[in-house]
Design an enzyme around this catalytic site. Structure first.
Site, mmCIF file in Angstrom:
data_model
loop_
_atom_site.group_PDB
_atom_site.id
_atom_site.type_symbol
_atom_site.label_atom_id
_atom_site.label_comp_id
_atom_site.label_asym_id
_atom_site.label_seq_id
_atom_site.Cartn_x
_atom_site.Cartn_y
_atom_site.Cartn_z
ATOM 1 N N THR A 130 110.920 -34.922 -95.805
ATOM 2 C CA THR A 130 109.478 -35.140 -95.971
ATOM 3 C C THR A 130 108.932 -34.024 -96.846
ATOM 4 O O THR A 130 109.649 -33.066 -97.155
ATOM 5 C CB THR A 130 108.745 -35.107 -94.601
ATOM 6 O OG1 THR A 130 108.774 -33.760 -94.115
ATOM 7 C CG2 THR A 130 109.397 -36.049 -93.597
ATOM 8 N N ASP A 131 107.666 -34.111 -97.222
ATOM 9 C CA ASP A 131 107.064 -33.057 -98.050
ATOM 10 C C ASP A 131 107.075 -31.722 -97.313
ATOM 11 O O ASP A 131 107.259 -30.664 -97.911
ATOM 12 C CB ASP A 131 105.624 -33.431 -98.415
ATOM 13 C CG ASP A 131 105.594 -34.575 -99.428
ATOM 14 O OD1 ASP A 131 106.676 -34.866 -100.012
ATOM 15 O OD2 ASP A 131 104.524 -35.188 -99.621
ATOM 16 N N CYS A 132 106.889 -31.779 -95.993
ATOM 17 C CA CYS A 132 106.852 -30.528 -95.227
ATOM 18 C C CYS A 132 108.234 -30.112 -94.725
ATOM 19 O O CYS A 132 108.469 -28.943 -94.441
ATOM 20 C CB CYS A 132 105.862 -30.644 -94.083
ATOM 21 S SG CYS A 132 105.910 -32.232 -93.230
ATOM 22 N N TYR A 133 109.160 -31.087 -94.591
ATOM 23 C CA TYR A 133 110.546 -30.797 -94.184
ATOM 24 C C TYR A 133 111.489 -31.406 -95.216
ATOM 25 O O TYR A 133 112.037 -32.481 -95.019
ATOM 26 C CB TYR A 133 110.848 -31.392 -92.803
ATOM 27 C CG TYR A 133 110.100 -30.748 -91.657
ATOM 28 C CD1 TYR A 133 110.515 -29.508 -91.153
ATOM 29 C CD2 TYR A 133 109.012 -31.381 -91.063
ATOM 30 C CE1 TYR A 133 109.846 -28.927 -90.087
ATOM 31 C CE2 TYR A 133 108.341 -30.809 -89.996
ATOM 32 C CZ TYR A 133 108.761 -29.579 -89.513
ATOM 33 O OH TYR A 133 108.112 -29.010 -88.461
#
Lengths: 390, 139
Positions: A130-133
C-alpha cells in the site's frame, strides 16, 4: 462457636508475615478424612491446584516489529505453518492447532513451544503493498528476544471437568481423547481429579476476571470466561458438575513461560494440540471454601461417553477415584483406564505454585469482576435460508 | 527362560515348516503372539521362544539364519524417549503386554522393554511422540 471467615487482606497479611499455611489441593483432600471444614479453615489459608493437559483452544499473539520499508502482512507462515494475519500490520495469531500443509504432525503448538525455547524460526509474509506499507514480501528469522510481544491468549482452557471417553465400535478410534480401542477395551479421561483448578472452586467464588493464574510457568490473568462456558450442567450432591462445564480465557506473557509447562503434542489422526500447565491459588476464606478445596477424587464424578456414536452419548457416571485406579468395572467386565493429562506434572505444578505463593511471586488478588452466573451452550443450527429479522 | 522375536520370512522360506522344526529338532517351546503374512510376499511372525538351556536357543537362531529367516529380539525394538515423556500415561491404557505401566503412587511411567510385544499401540497413543519401534509402524 462462631464461624471463621478470613478476608483476602488478612490472608495476604499472614503471607507477608510468613505465618500463612499453604498446601496443595491433594494435601487438602488427604485432610478430609480427619478434619471438618470448620477446623480446616482455621488451619489452612491457601490451597494450590494444578493441571497439565491438552488444551486445543490455545494460541499466541505475536508482534514482529516493523521492518524498513514497512509491510502490512497478509499471508504469513512461520516455519511453513500458516498463522493468522488478519489483524493490523505486523501482529499475528498463532493458533495451536494450525498445521503445516505438508506435515500434519507439526503445527502452531510447535511454533509456540520453539519460540518460548528461544529457537530461531523462519518467518515469511506476503502483502499487496500500500502507499503507507509499500513492502510486498519479507523473509527473515525471528527470535523471542527480537519480537515485541508474545502473549499467550487461550480462548478456552482449564475445562471444569471433562467426560471420559470409550468406544463401542469394532474398530480403533483415534481421537482428541487418545486411542480408543474397540469394544470398550479402554476408557480415557483428561482431568487431574482433586488437583484440577475449577473442581476446587466449582462456583468460581475466588476466580473471576483479573484473577492471577499460573499459566505455562508465568503469572498470567483470567481475561474473561472461556468459550463454551456452561453453568447449567447437572451437578453431584457437592455441586460439582458431572461433565464439561465452566472454562476460562487465559492470557499471559509467553516470553516468561517455559517449555516445561507449554508443550506441543500430536494426537494420532486427530492433529496438533498444546499441553498447557494451569493452576490457581485458592484462598480459604470460609467454611464453604474449605469444604470445596477438601474435595477428594471419590467426591468427583464424570460422565463416560461413547465416541463411536454421533453426539457421544453418555453411558454412565464414574468417580475419579475409580478412573485413577487404572481399572474399572464397566458393563460387567474389567476395563483399563488411562489419563491424558499428567497427574505427576499436576502435582509438581501445585507444589511449584505453593512455593510461589509463599515467596510472594504469585499474588493473591480477588477478581475484578465475577464470571457469568448463568450461561449455556448452544449447538450450530444448519439454516438454509437467511432468517429475516422481524 | 523365554524371549520374544520378530521373525522375517522371505518368499522362498515361507513354505518351510519352520515352527515344527524348532519344536522337534531344537526343543523350543514356541508361542505365536502375532502373524502377518502378506500374500506371495514377506511375512512377519512375533513369537516367544521358551528354552531350558540358552545354548539351544542360540543353535536355533543360527539355524533360522542359515535358512534365510531373519530374527530380531523384540525387547530391543522399543525405544522410549524418557526426557521427552511427561508421564501422562496415555500409552498405559493401550499396552496389554504389561511393558508400560503407570505407577499410581508417584504417577511415573515405568517401561519394561523385555515385556514388549511390539504391537505399536503406544507409538500411536503417545501425544509427545516418545515411543518408536525401529522397524517402523506396526499395523
Amino acid at each position: 462457636m462462631s464461624r471463621t471467615t478470613k478476608s483476602w487482606d488478612e490472608i495476604n497479611q499472614k503471607l507477608k508475615e510468613g505465618k500463612a499455611v499453604v498446601i496443595t489441593a491433594e494435601e487438602a483432600a488427604q485432610m478430609a478424612s480427619e478434619e471438618k471444614p470448620a477446623n480446616f479453615v482455621q488451619k489452612v489459608d491457601v490451597v494450590t491446584t494444578g493441571t497439565f493437559g491438552a488444551m486445543c483452544s490455545s494460541g499466541m499473539f505475536i508482534n514482529f516489529g516493523h521492518p524498513e520499508p514497512p509491510i502490512r502482512m497478509e499471508h504469513i507462515t512461520i516455519e511453513g505453518v500458516p498463522v493468522f494475519g488478519g489483524i493490523a500490520a505486523v501482529d499475528a495469531y498463532i493458533g495451536a492447532t494450525e498445521v503445516h500443509p505438508e506435515d500434519p504432525r507439526f503445527g502452531g503448538a510447535h511454533i509456540i513451544q520453539k519460540l518460548i525455547e528461544g529457537e530461531e524460526l523462519l518467518l515469511k509474509a506476503h502483502a499487496k503493498g500500500t502507499d503507507c506499507y509499500p513492502r510486498k514480501d519479507i523473509e527473515t528469522y525471528i527470535h523471542r528476544d527480537r519480537v515485541n510481544e508474545m502473549i499467550l491468549t487461550n480462548p478456552r482452557n482449564a475445562y471444569q471437568n471433562y467426560p471420559a471417553a470409550t468406544n463401542s465400535s469394532h474398530r480403533t478410534l483415534y481421537t482428541y481423547m487418545g486411542t480408543l480401542l474397540p469394544s470398550f477395551l479402554n476408557i480415557n479421561y483428561s482431568t487431574s481429579g482433586c488437583l484440577s483448578p475449577l473442581l476446587n472452586d466449582p462456583e468460581l467464588r475466588t476466580i473471576g476476571i483479573g484473577s492471577p493464574v499460573f499459566l505455562g510457568g508465568a503469572v498470567g490473568s483470567v481475561a474473561w470466561n472461556g468459550t463454551q462456558f456452561n453453568t447449567e450442567k447437572p451437578t453431584n450432591e457437592r455441586g460439582i458438575p458431572l461433565s464439561n462445564a465452566r472454562t476460562l480465557m487465559l492470557v499471559g506473557n509467553a516470553k516468561e513461560m517455559s517449555s516445561q509447562w507449554i508443550r506441543a503434542a500430536y494426537y494420532e489422526k486427530y492433529g496438533v494440540t498444546l499441553y498447557v500447565g494451569v493452576g490457581f491459588a485458592i484462598p480459604v476464606l470460609d467454611e464453604d471454601l474449605a469444604y470445596r478445596v477438601m474435595v477428594r477424587n471419590e467426591d468427583i464424578q464424570t460422565t463416560i461417553c461413547d465416541y463411536a456414536v454421533d453426539g457421544h452419548p453418555p453411558l454412565g457416571n464414574i468417580s475419579y477415584a475409580e478412573l485413577m485406579s487404572g481399572t474399572v468395572e464397566f458393563r460387567g467386565k474389567k476395563v483399563r483406564t488411562a489419563p491424558l493429562s499428567s497427574y505427576r506434572r499436576a502435582r509438581e505444578l501445585a507444589e511449584t505454585l505453593k512455593s510461589m505463593v509463599l515467596s510472594g511471586a504469585f499474588p493473591l488478588i480477588p477478581p475484578a469482576r465475577p464470571l457469568p452466573q448463568r450461561s449455556t451452550v448452544q449447538g450450530l443450527a444448519i439454516i438454509r435460508n437467511r432468517r429475516t429479522s422481524r | 527362560m523365554t524371549s520374544k522375536y520378530v521373525l522375517g520370512y522371505s518368499a522362498e522360506t515361507v513354505s518351510e515348516p519352520i515352527l515344527w522344526r524348532l519344536v522337534k529338532d531344537f526343543d523350543i517351546r514356541v508361542n505365536i503372539l502375532r502373524a502377518e503374512i502378506s500374500p506371495g510376499q514377506e511375512g512377519n511372525l512375533l513369537v516367544e521362544f521358551g528354552v531350558e538351556e540358552e545354548e539351544k536357543l542360540s543353535r536355533a537362531l543360527s539355524w533360522l539364519e542359515s535358512i534365510g529367516v531373519s530374527w530380531v529380539s523384540v525387547s530391543k525394538r522399543l525405544f522410549w524417549d524418557e526426557d521427552r515423556c511427561i508421564d501422562c500415561g496415555s500409552c498405559s491404557g493401550v499396552c496389554f503386554s504389561g511393558a508400560i505401566v503407570l505407577d499410581r503412587t508417584d504417577w511415573k511411567l515405568q517401561v519394561n522393554r523385555d515385556l514388549c510385544v511390539a504391537c505399536g499401540n503406544c507409538v500411536k497413543a503417545c501425544p509427545m511422540g516418545c515411543f518408536t519401534l525401529d522397524f517402523g509402524e506396526v499395523s
